[in-house]
Design an enzyme around this catalytic site. Sequence first.
Site, PDB file in Angstrom:
ATOM      1  N   GLU A  50      31.530  39.877  29.522  1.00  0.00           N
ATOM      2  CA  GLU A  50      31.950  40.775  30.589  1.00  0.00           C
ATOM      3  C   GLU A  50      31.588  42.215  30.227  1.00  0.00           C
ATOM      4  O   GLU A  50      31.731  42.635  29.085  1.00  0.00           O
ATOM      5  CB  GLU A  50      33.464  40.668  30.796  1.00  0.00           C
ATOM      6  CG  GLU A  50      33.997  41.535  31.923  1.00  0.00           C
ATOM      7  CD  GLU A  50      35.491  41.418  32.136  1.00  0.00           C
ATOM      8  OE1 GLU A  50      35.957  41.713  33.243  1.00  0.00           O
ATOM      9  OE2 GLU A  50      36.200  41.033  31.185  1.00  0.00           O
ATOM     10  N   LYS A 119      34.138  39.213  40.630  1.00  0.00           N
ATOM     11  CA  LYS A 119      35.453  38.853  40.101  1.00  0.00           C
ATOM     12  C   LYS A 119      36.488  38.818  41.226  1.00  0.00           C
ATOM     13  O   LYS A 119      36.696  39.804  41.940  1.00  0.00           O
ATOM     14  CB  LYS A 119      35.850  39.877  39.033  1.00  0.00           C
ATOM     15  CG  LYS A 119      37.084  39.532  38.232  1.00  0.00           C
ATOM     16  CD  LYS A 119      37.249  40.573  37.132  1.00  0.00           C
ATOM     17  CE  LYS A 119      38.381  40.239  36.178  1.00  0.00           C
ATOM     18  NZ  LYS A 119      38.449  41.216  35.074  1.00  0.00           N
ATOM     19  N   CYS A 160      36.943  36.665  33.232  1.00  0.00           N
ATOM     20  CA  CYS A 160      38.125  37.131  32.510  1.00  0.00           C
ATOM     21  C   CYS A 160      39.444  36.704  33.160  1.00  0.00           C
ATOM     22  O   CYS A 160      39.858  35.562  33.047  1.00  0.00           O
ATOM     23  CB  CYS A 160      38.045  38.647  32.326  1.00  0.00           C
ATOM     24  SG  CYS A 160      39.140  39.281  31.027  1.00  0.00           S
TER      25      CYS A 160
END
Length: 268
Positions: A50, A119, A160
Amino acid sequence: MVLLERAMATFRLALIQLQVSSVKSDNLTRACGLVREAATQGAKIVSLPECFNCPYGTKYFPQYAEKIPGESTQKLSEVAKECSIYLIGGSVPEEDAGKFYNTCAVFGPDGTLLIKYRKLHLFDIDVPGKITFHESETLSPGDSFSTFDTPYCRVGLGICYDIRFAELAQIYAQRGCQLLVYPGAFNLTTGPAHWELLQRGRAVDNQVYVATASPARDDQASYVAWGHSTVVSPWGDVLAKAGTEETIVYSDIALLMSSKPLSRSCFH
């Protein structure tokens, strides 16, 4: 009785745990160099971490944001084609129509952009006395799922904080994914508590392989990543795990492919 033959698909997965600096050009050069190294070691699917091209932080996202295609993703396209691999481009801050996203671009062996994943679940957290961080101060969430097919398996993507949401992994498993990849940068509070736990949970719950690619730890950074990029099997076993330093993690994955009937003559 119909007998079935179960073919195996075997491939090498590589996770690049990159030491990220504040100089984008250096990050890109070193990332591409490590991708090439992974390819020479036989990796067919490679993932970056990331925010591999810039420091992780709300003040940095607008400063380093770029369009897709843009400088960073062009480099990824070129190195994916050069190495003839599937390259999961960790994530970069993306600017689109005045909004910023935490975005993962995936490239095929011919350098084609296969998918772009934004995301979904932004990292907004407040642990009293330990950490406060709000991605939503500058970022907007994505609104779609992203999978891509390889000769080995279908791959589902998260970034994440997405790993905390079991429903995302369940949807990917229902859509035929056998490998879930989460570029992620957990921290020194959430990392020791939940990093491995969540990966093993997602893997066992859905009977899939789970891989996470973290930046290397930089104790001088404003946000200190946990490191420990990991590959977990559907049984919940940790197959490979990094420490905190810059490195490449390799894991050889063996998957059962679709069954096909065997003729009786095979057993004469």
